[in-house]
Design an enzyme around this catalytic site. Structure first.
Site, short mmCIF file in Angstrom:
data_model
loop_
_atom_site.label_atom_id
_atom_site.label_comp_id
_atom_site.label_asym_id
_atom_site.label_seq_id
_atom_site.Cartn_x
_atom_site.Cartn_y
_atom_site.Cartn_z
N CYS A 186 0.82 -1.23 0.00
CA CYS A 186 0.00 0.00 0.00
C CYS A 186 0.84 1.26 0.00
O CYS A 186 0.35 2.34 -0.36
CB CYS A 186 -0.93 0.01 1.20
SG CYS A 186 -1.97 -1.43 1.26
N HIS A 218 -3.94 6.76 2.58
CA HIS A 218 -4.24 5.44 2.01
C HIS A 218 -5.59 4.99 2.56
O HIS A 218 -5.86 5.12 3.76
CB HIS A 218 -3.14 4.46 2.37
CG HIS A 218 -3.50 3.04 2.09
ND1 HIS A 218 -4.05 2.66 0.89
CD2 HIS A 218 -3.42 1.92 2.85
CE1 HIS A 218 -4.29 1.35 0.92
NE2 HIS A 218 -3.91 0.89 2.11
N ASN A 247 -10.13 -0.88 -0.46
CA ASN A 247 -8.68 -0.74 -0.34
C ASN A 247 -8.03 -1.19 -1.65
O ASN A 247 -8.03 -2.38 -1.96
CB ASN A 247 -8.18 -1.58 0.84
CG ASN A 247 -6.67 -1.52 1.03
OD1 ASN A 247 -5.95 -0.98 0.19
ND2 ASN A 247 -6.20 -2.07 2.13
N1 ACO Z 1 -18.10 -10.07 8.33
C1 ACO Z 1 -18.59 -10.38 9.51
N2 ACO Z 1 -17.81 -10.68 10.58
C2 ACO Z 1 -16.47 -10.65 10.39
C3 ACO Z 1 -15.90 -10.32 9.15
C4 ACO Z 1 -16.77 -10.03 8.10
N3 ACO Z 1 -16.33 -9.69 6.87
N4 ACO Z 1 -14.55 -10.37 9.27
C5 ACO Z 1 -14.29 -10.72 10.54
N5 ACO Z 1 -15.45 -10.89 11.21
C6 ACO Z 1 -15.64 -11.26 12.61
C7 ACO Z 1 -14.42 -11.96 13.19
O1 ACO Z 1 -14.44 -13.34 12.88
C8 ACO Z 1 -14.61 -11.69 14.65
O2 ACO Z 1 -15.58 -12.59 15.15
P1 ACO Z 1 -15.40 -13.21 16.63
O3 ACO Z 1 -15.43 -12.05 17.56
O4 ACO Z 1 -16.58 -14.11 16.75
O5 ACO Z 1 -14.07 -13.92 16.62
C9 ACO Z 1 -15.24 -10.30 14.68
O6 ACO Z 1 -15.76 -10.08 13.38
C10 ACO Z 1 -14.24 -9.20 14.96
O7 ACO Z 1 -13.08 -9.40 14.17
P2 ACO Z 1 -11.85 -8.43 14.26
O8 ACO Z 1 -10.74 -8.97 13.41
O9 ACO Z 1 -11.55 -8.12 15.68
O10 ACO Z 1 -12.46 -7.12 13.58
P3 ACO Z 1 -11.78 -5.72 13.45
O11 ACO Z 1 -12.65 -4.71 14.07
O12 ACO Z 1 -10.33 -5.72 13.82
O13 ACO Z 1 -11.86 -5.47 11.87
C11 ACO Z 1 -10.44 -5.52 9.93
C12 ACO Z 1 -11.17 -6.34 10.99
C13 ACO Z 1 -11.46 -4.72 9.17
C14 ACO Z 1 -9.71 -6.46 9.00
C15 ACO Z 1 -9.44 -4.55 10.63
O14 ACO Z 1 -8.65 -5.26 11.55
C16 ACO Z 1 -8.52 -3.85 9.66
O15 ACO Z 1 -8.95 -3.00 8.90
N6 ACO Z 1 -7.22 -4.14 9.72
C17 ACO Z 1 -6.27 -3.44 8.85
C18 ACO Z 1 -6.26 -4.01 7.49
C19 ACO Z 1 -5.36 -3.13 6.65
O16 ACO Z 1 -5.22 -1.95 6.89
N7 ACO Z 1 -4.69 -3.62 5.68
C20 ACO Z 1 -3.83 -2.64 5.00
C21 ACO Z 1 -2.81 -3.14 4.37
S1 ACO Z 1 -3.36 -3.89 2.88
C22 ACO Z 1 -1.98 -4.05 1.88
O17 ACO Z 1 -0.88 -3.71 2.17
C23 ACO Z 1 -2.20 -4.76 0.57
#
Ligand code: ACO
Length: 359
Positions: free
Chosen positions: A139, A286, A316
């Protein structure tokens, strides 16, 4: 040999002096001459995803800010999207493909491992035999490209450099993994960086790249990766069955470091110019997650109205996200020539960076 007594000033003294220097002291070497972007026409909404994995529109919007993303149709490859964005940037800069002195393509989804996607862009544009290469900084790829291009122009080696961020992530996303497939989209953005040539705004401020700061920390390499297809896990039937050729991400690890480093990247790039966050017109971050952007903007003390956003429509798009957002904002008339823009990104590596530009 004669000796000279040099007073040793403590570091805080220099920092204090630096902060007193007005932005006018900065002489940019390079300037953005034109921008362009390309988004494929297929729209995949959160409702579409509800039919593919166990997720909901509400969860995706609340946790990420994404409503829909663009998907490249079959037959379109990464270099096609990059070429379309490049053509648009060239047109905006009123330059021809033969005017390009170097092509830098930030991507983690190249046409193929070898040769570089940049040479396919060169071929499709009909550019001359200038150097053309890919950059793998996920990214942060566009900021890395911008920083490298700025150095080449500063050294006087090159004049016009095409910097592209492009991703076709829909081909490397595991569409059965709800934790990653809801996040990513396809697209390309491009800028032509050329000599600043002493250009100034109507009130006499220098236009161009005022600073860039790029960094990486391999300690977090395992947090986000496509583990297969390289020398560690060459392509094999077993690797394919284990989906080693798809994106694997520890979302929360990335989230925590992204909040911290997007802030520091912007702050450090600002410090290099002697400016403060309230002196920039726009933050062009980003687009990984609206919550990450909000946290970083709040920490910088920048009001929401100054933060450019398109994550709701495009998701993203990794290295393409900043140049797409910048071009959209310029073409819509929101961002103008003479505006100061702070860009910041973080991605796999982890790699991150910031850049301050005056358009
Ligand atoms: N739909 C429904 N539920 C989901 C989904 C989904 N798509 N994805 C995860 N969940 C569930 C999980 O299983 C978890 O359930 P549980 O509590 O029963 O275990 C719950 O939701 C919470 O999951 P978390 O991982 O804690 O959710 P979080 O609030 O952290 O959001 C996310 C996840 C959106 C991925 C976030 O962590 C994020 O944005 N991380 C950064 C990603 C990023 O910035 N990447 C950039 C680099 S990309 C690159 O370089 C190519």
């Amino acid at each position: 040999m004669p000796t000279v007594d040099v007073p040793i000033y403590p570091r805080p003294f220099f920092c204090a002096v630096l902060k007193t220097l007005p932005p006018l002291m900065i002489t940019p070497a390079s300037r953005i001459l034109g921008t362009g972007h390309y988004l494929p026409s297929i729209v995949r909404t959160n409702l579409d995803l509800e039919r593919m994995v166990e997720t909901s529109d509400e969860w995706i919007r609340e946790r990420t800010g994404i409503r829909e993303r663009r998907i490249a149709p079959e037959g379109i490859v990464t270099s096609d999207m990059a070429t379309a964005a490049a053509k648009s940037a060239l047109e905006a800069a009123e330059l021809k493909p033969s005017d390009i002195d170097m092509i830098l393509v930030g991507t983690v989804t190249p046409d193929m491992p070898m040769p570089a996607t940049a040479v396919y862009v060169q071929q499709k544009l009909g550019a001359g035999s200038c150097p053309a290469m890919d950059l793998s900084a996920a990214c942060a790829g566009f900021i890395f490209g911008l920083s490298i291009a700025d150095q080449f122009i500063r050294s006087g080696t090159m004049k016009n450099i095409l910097v592209i961020g492009v991703e076709l992530l829909s081909r490397v996303v595991n569409w059965e993994d709800r934790t990653t497939c809801v996040l990513f989209g396809d697209g390309a953005g491009a800028v032509i960086l050329g000599p600043a040539g002493g250009a100034t705004t109507t009130d006499g401020k220098p236009r161009g790249v005022l600073s860039t700061k790029i960094q990486s920390d391999g300690a977090l390499a395992q947090s986000l990766m496509i583990p297969g297809g390289g020398s560690v896990t060459p392509m094999s039937l077993e690797a394919l069955e284990l989906k080693r050729h798809k994106v694997h991400m520890k979302g929360q690890d990335i989230f925590k470091v992204a909040v911290k480093n997007l802030y520091s990247a912007t702050k450090e790039a600002l410090d290099l110019t002697g400016m403060t966050a309230d002196q920039v017109d726009w933050i062009c971050p980003h687009q990984a997650n609206l919550r990450i952007i909000d946290f970083a903007a709040t920490r910088l003390g920048v009001p929401k109205e100054k933060v450019l956003i398109n994550i709701d429509r495009v998701g993203n798009t990794s290295s393409a996200s900043i140049p797409i957002l910048l071009d959209e904002s310029i073409r819509s008339g929101k961002v103008h020539a003479g505006d100061t823009v702070a860009m910041c990104a973080l991605g796999a590596g982890i790699s991150w960076g910031g850049a301050i530009i005056r358009l």
